[in-house]
Scaffold this motif. Structure first.
Motif, PDB file in Angstrom:
ATOM      1  N   ALA A 211       0.834  -1.212   0.000  1.00  0.00           N
ATOM      2  CA  ALA A 211       0.000   0.000   0.000  1.00  0.00           C
ATOM      3  C   ALA A 211       0.864   1.255   0.000  1.00  0.00           C
ATOM      4  O   ALA A 211       0.582   2.229  -0.713  1.00  0.00           O
ATOM      5  N   ALA A 212       1.921   1.261   0.801  1.00  0.00           N
ATOM      6  CA  ALA A 212       2.785   2.429   0.879  1.00  0.00           C
ATOM      7  C   ALA A 212       3.504   2.694  -0.439  1.00  0.00           C
ATOM      8  O   ALA A 212       3.780   3.851  -0.789  1.00  0.00           O
ATOM      9  N   ALA A 213       3.804   1.625  -1.181  1.00  0.00           N
ATOM     10  CA  ALA A 213       4.524   1.767  -2.444  1.00  0.00           C
ATOM     11  C   ALA A 213       3.603   2.002  -3.633  1.00  0.00           C
ATOM     12  O   ALA A 213       4.071   2.320  -4.726  1.00  0.00           O
ATOM     13  N   GLY A 214       2.292   1.821  -3.439  1.00  0.00           N
ATOM     14  CA  GLY A 214       1.367   1.923  -4.565  1.00  0.00           C
ATOM     15  C   GLY A 214       1.377   0.695  -5.440  1.00  0.00           C
ATOM     16  O   GLY A 214       1.102   0.767  -6.644  1.00  0.00           O
ATOM     17  N   ALA A 215       1.690  -0.449  -4.835  1.00  0.00           N
ATOM     18  CA  ALA A 215       1.720  -1.720  -5.571  1.00  0.00           C
ATOM     19  C   ALA A 215       0.460  -2.525  -5.281  1.00  0.00           C
ATOM     20  O   ALA A 215      -0.220  -2.307  -4.280  1.00  0.00           O
ATOM     21  N   LYS A 216       0.158  -3.454  -6.160  1.00  0.00           N
ATOM     22  CA  LYS A 216      -0.994  -4.341  -5.978  1.00  0.00           C
ATOM     23  C   LYS A 216      -0.539  -5.597  -5.245  1.00  0.00           C
ATOM     24  O   LYS A 216       0.557  -6.102  -5.488  1.00  0.00           O
ATOM     25  N   LEU A 217      -1.400  -6.103  -4.358  1.00  0.00           N
ATOM     26  CA  LEU A 217      -1.099  -7.306  -3.588  1.00  0.00           C
ATOM     27  C   LEU A 217      -1.995  -8.439  -4.064  1.00  0.00           C
ATOM     28  O   LEU A 217      -3.221  -8.292  -4.087  1.00  0.00           O
ATOM     29  N   LEU A 218      -1.392  -9.564  -4.442  1.00  0.00           N
ATOM     30  CA  LEU A 218      -2.134 -10.745  -4.874  1.00  0.00           C
ATOM     31  C   LEU A 218      -1.833 -11.895  -3.932  1.00  0.00           C
ATOM     32  O   LEU A 218      -0.680 -12.331  -3.815  1.00  0.00           O
ATOM     33  N   LEU A 219      -2.860 -12.380  -3.234  1.00  0.00           N
ATOM     34  CA  LEU A 219      -2.721 -13.513  -2.328  1.00  0.00           C
ATOM     35  C   LEU A 219      -3.165 -14.774  -3.061  1.00  0.00           C
ATOM     36  O   LEU A 219      -4.294 -14.848  -3.537  1.00  0.00           O
ATOM     37  N   THR A 220      -2.292 -15.759  -3.150  1.00  0.00           N
ATOM     38  CA  THR A 220      -2.637 -17.015  -3.797  1.00  0.00           C
ATOM     39  C   THR A 220      -2.475 -18.152  -2.802  1.00  0.00           C
ATOM     40  O   THR A 220      -1.682 -18.071  -1.868  1.00  0.00           O
ATOM     41  N   GLY A 221      -3.216 -19.217  -3.011  1.00  0.00           N
ATOM     42  CA  GLY A 221      -3.079 -20.364  -2.126  1.00  0.00           C
ATOM     43  C   GLY A 221      -4.357 -21.157  -2.024  1.00  0.00           C
ATOM     44  O   GLY A 221      -5.244 -21.064  -2.873  1.00  0.00           O
ATOM     45  N   ASP A 222      -4.460 -21.933  -0.951  1.00  0.00           N
ATOM     46  CA  ASP A 222      -5.614 -22.793  -0.728  1.00  0.00           C
ATOM     47  C   ASP A 222      -5.849 -22.935   0.774  1.00  0.00           C
ATOM     48  O   ASP A 222      -5.054 -23.569   1.465  1.00  0.00           O
ATOM     49  N   PRO A 223      -6.914 -22.339   1.297  1.00  0.00           N
ATOM     50  CA  PRO A 223      -7.185 -22.427   2.734  1.00  0.00           C
ATOM     51  C   PRO A 223      -7.380 -23.856   3.231  1.00  0.00           C
ATOM     52  O   PRO A 223      -7.332 -24.099   4.441  1.00  0.00           O
ATOM     53  N   ALA A 224      -7.617 -24.809   2.319  1.00  0.00           N
ATOM     54  CA  ALA A 224      -7.830 -26.198   2.723  1.00  0.00           C
ATOM     55  C   ALA A 224      -6.528 -26.971   2.885  1.00  0.00           C
ATOM     56  O   ALA A 224      -6.552 -28.143   3.235  1.00  0.00           O
ATOM     57  N   GLN A 225      -5.375 -26.316   2.618  1.00  0.00           N
ATOM     58  CA  GLN A 225      -4.098 -26.988   2.776  1.00  0.00           C
ATOM     59  C   GLN A 225      -3.439 -26.561   4.089  1.00  0.00           C
ATOM     60  O   GLN A 225      -4.109 -26.055   4.984  1.00  0.00           O
ATOM     61  N   LEU A 226      -2.142 -26.749   4.219  1.00  0.00           N
ATOM     62  CA  LEU A 226      -1.438 -26.483   5.468  1.00  0.00           C
ATOM     63  C   LEU A 226      -1.673 -25.051   5.943  1.00  0.00           C
ATOM     64  O   LEU A 226      -1.544 -24.107   5.165  1.00  0.00           O
ATOM     65  N   PRO A 227      -1.990 -24.862   7.221  1.00  0.00           N
ATOM     66  CA  PRO A 227      -2.162 -23.515   7.767  1.00  0.00           C
ATOM     67  C   PRO A 227      -0.829 -22.920   8.186  1.00  0.00           C
ATOM     68  O   PRO A 227       0.209 -23.595   8.140  1.00  0.00           O
ATOM     69  N   ALA A 228      -0.865 -21.677   8.614  1.00  0.00           N
ATOM     70  CA  ALA A 228       0.340 -21.034   9.124  1.00  0.00           C
ATOM     71  C   ALA A 228       0.702 -21.598  10.494  1.00  0.00           C
ATOM     72  O   ALA A 228      -0.158 -22.096  11.221  1.00  0.00           O
ATOM     73  N   ILE A 229       1.975 -21.509  10.838  1.00  0.00           N
ATOM     74  CA  ILE A 229       2.411 -21.840  12.191  1.00  0.00           C
ATOM     75  C   ILE A 229       2.297 -20.553  13.000  1.00  0.00           C
ATOM     76  O   ILE A 229       3.228 -19.776  13.122  1.00  0.00           O
ATOM     77  N   GLY A 230       1.111 -20.306  13.514  1.00  0.00           N
ATOM     78  CA  GLY A 230       0.811 -19.048  14.194  1.00  0.00           C
ATOM     79  C   GLY A 230      -0.579 -18.585  13.804  1.00  0.00           C
ATOM     80  O   GLY A 230      -1.345 -19.312  13.170  1.00  0.00           O
ATOM     81  N   ALA A 231      -0.932 -17.364  14.198  1.00  0.00           N
ATOM     82  CA  ALA A 231      -2.257 -16.817  13.879  1.00  0.00           C
ATOM     83  C   ALA A 231      -2.440 -16.727  12.373  1.00  0.00           C
ATOM     84  O   ALA A 231      -1.570 -16.249  11.653  1.00  0.00           O
ATOM     85  N   ASP A 232      -3.587 -17.225  11.885  1.00  0.00           N
ATOM     86  CA  ASP A 232      -3.821 -17.211  10.442  1.00  0.00           C
ATOM     87  C   ASP A 232      -5.310 -17.082  10.157  1.00  0.00           C
ATOM     88  O   ASP A 232      -6.083 -16.692  11.018  1.00  0.00           O
ATOM     89  N   GLY A 233      -5.710 -17.409   8.932  1.00  0.00           N
ATOM     90  CA  GLY A 233      -7.115 -17.353   8.540  1.00  0.00           C
ATOM     91  C   GLY A 233      -7.470 -16.172   7.661  1.00  0.00           C
ATOM     92  O   GLY A 233      -8.607 -16.041   7.219  1.00  0.00           O
ATOM     93  N   VAL A 234      -6.497 -15.306   7.377  1.00  0.00           N
ATOM     94  CA  VAL A 234      -6.771 -14.095   6.602  1.00  0.00           C
ATOM     95  C   VAL A 234      -7.187 -14.423   5.173  1.00  0.00           C
ATOM     96  O   VAL A 234      -8.120 -13.828   4.633  1.00  0.00           O
TER      97      VAL A 234
END
Length: 318
Positions: free
Chosen positions: A105-128
């Motif tokens: 956001a600070a750089a004016g760039a676009k953020l693309l999140l890719t993945g699969d919520p049904a696969q391995l979760p993060a080691i820590g707080a996740d769910g975003v």
């Protein structure tokens, strides 16, 4: 890809089950983004293996997330019009995703999140990833392409959805075995050894470090007995020995700009040269390197081991 290229939204989500071609899609998107917008494409992932896959698919640059965030403290890696791709975003913690979003956001760039919520979760707080997809919508890849057998493509999607009845399909095709823990460990090891001797890329993944070390020790002994690995070498962090013919896992998190031959996180490297037992460094050959290039700075025995754990198999194709 058309929607991601043209939506104008600062954040997008692309969901794809295992084997639907997310990395290949990112490579094509990267080419189109540079061609149509003039911006650069940077890929980040939790595992260095995954980052290298993104780089191989044609992204302009790729980093593991820890390194990207560290470098961003002193370097301007993003600029207006760039695309920041977060691979396997379901494995990224909320804190890291927040930091990546703030940088984009600070750089004016676009953020693309890719993945699969049904696969391995993060080691820590996740769910975003799942929350954004659920509340704001997402693009999806739905056709499984990785498996050779048509039945397995459909079965993988049913298994992902939690359909227990699909286990009968796996059983009919001889994919399920039963026995005690010890019997299953032996069966898995023998299957891996057969694949390895047949020249296949095969992963034997253990639940604990101790189990991984024991299986690695067993494998090394068998490979020595048939002449594929030389006896002797140096002692690694898991108390195993590594010598000529072994494949070791580099775990040292140390990569500085300009040090092209520094060890990266979770990098698999073959041992091709003999080393004295007192050595505290390992060697590799590749890309026309000369003898003076073989010893990698800062690469000590305590940073190396043999066998993988579940998360360490991420992004490896077998």
């Amino acid at each position: 890809m058309y929607g991601i290229l043209t939506s104008g939204r600062p954040v997008e989500v692309l969901i794809g089950p295992a084997g639907t071609g997310k990395s290949r899609t990112m490579g094509t998107l990267s080419h189109l983004w540079r061609q149509l917008t003039g911006g650069n494409v940077i890929g980040v992932a939790t595992a260095e293996n995954a980052a290298q896959v993104l780089a191989a698919e044609g992204l302009g640059a790729a980093y593991n997330i820890a390194m990207f965030l560290t470098l961003s403290n002193t370097c301007q890696l993003l600029k207006p019009g760039d695309l920041l791709v977060v691979d396997e975003a379901s494995m990224v913690t909320t804190g890291q995703l927040t930091a990546l979003h703030q940088l984009a956001a600070a750089a004016g760039a676009k953020l693309l999140l890719t993945g699969d919520p049904a696969q391995l979760p993060a080691i820590g707080a996740d769910g975003v990833l799942a929350m954004i997809a659920r509340q704001h919508g997402c693009y999806q890849l739905t056709v499984v392409q990785r498996m050779t057998e048509p039945w397995e493509r459909d079965a993988s999607l049913r298994l992902r959805a939690g359909d227990a009845d699909v286990l009968a399909d796996y059983d009919r095709h001889g994919r399920l075995l039963e026995g005690t823990a010890e019997q299953m460990e032996t069966a898995a090891y023998r299957a891996w050894l057969a694949d390895y001797l047949d020249g296949k890329d095969s992963l034997l993944i253990a639940q604990t470090k101790e189990q991984a070390a024991d299986l690695s020790r067993r494998a090394r002994a068998d490979l020595i007995s048939i002449g594929l690995v030389q006896h002797g070498g140096i002692t690694l962090s898991d108390s195993n020995t590594a010598g000529v013919g072994d494949l070791v896992q580099a775990r040292l998190h140390h990569l500085q700009p300009g040090q092209g031959n520094a060890v990266r996180v979770m990098y698999w490297l073959p041992v091709w040269l003999p080393m004295p037992p007192s050595s505290t460094k390992l060697a590799r050959i590749g890309g026309g390197q000369t003898m003076s290039d073989l010893l990698i700075p800062g690469w000590a025995c305590e940073d190396l081991n043999l066998g993988p754990l579940p998360y360490q198999g991420s992004a490896l194709t077998a």
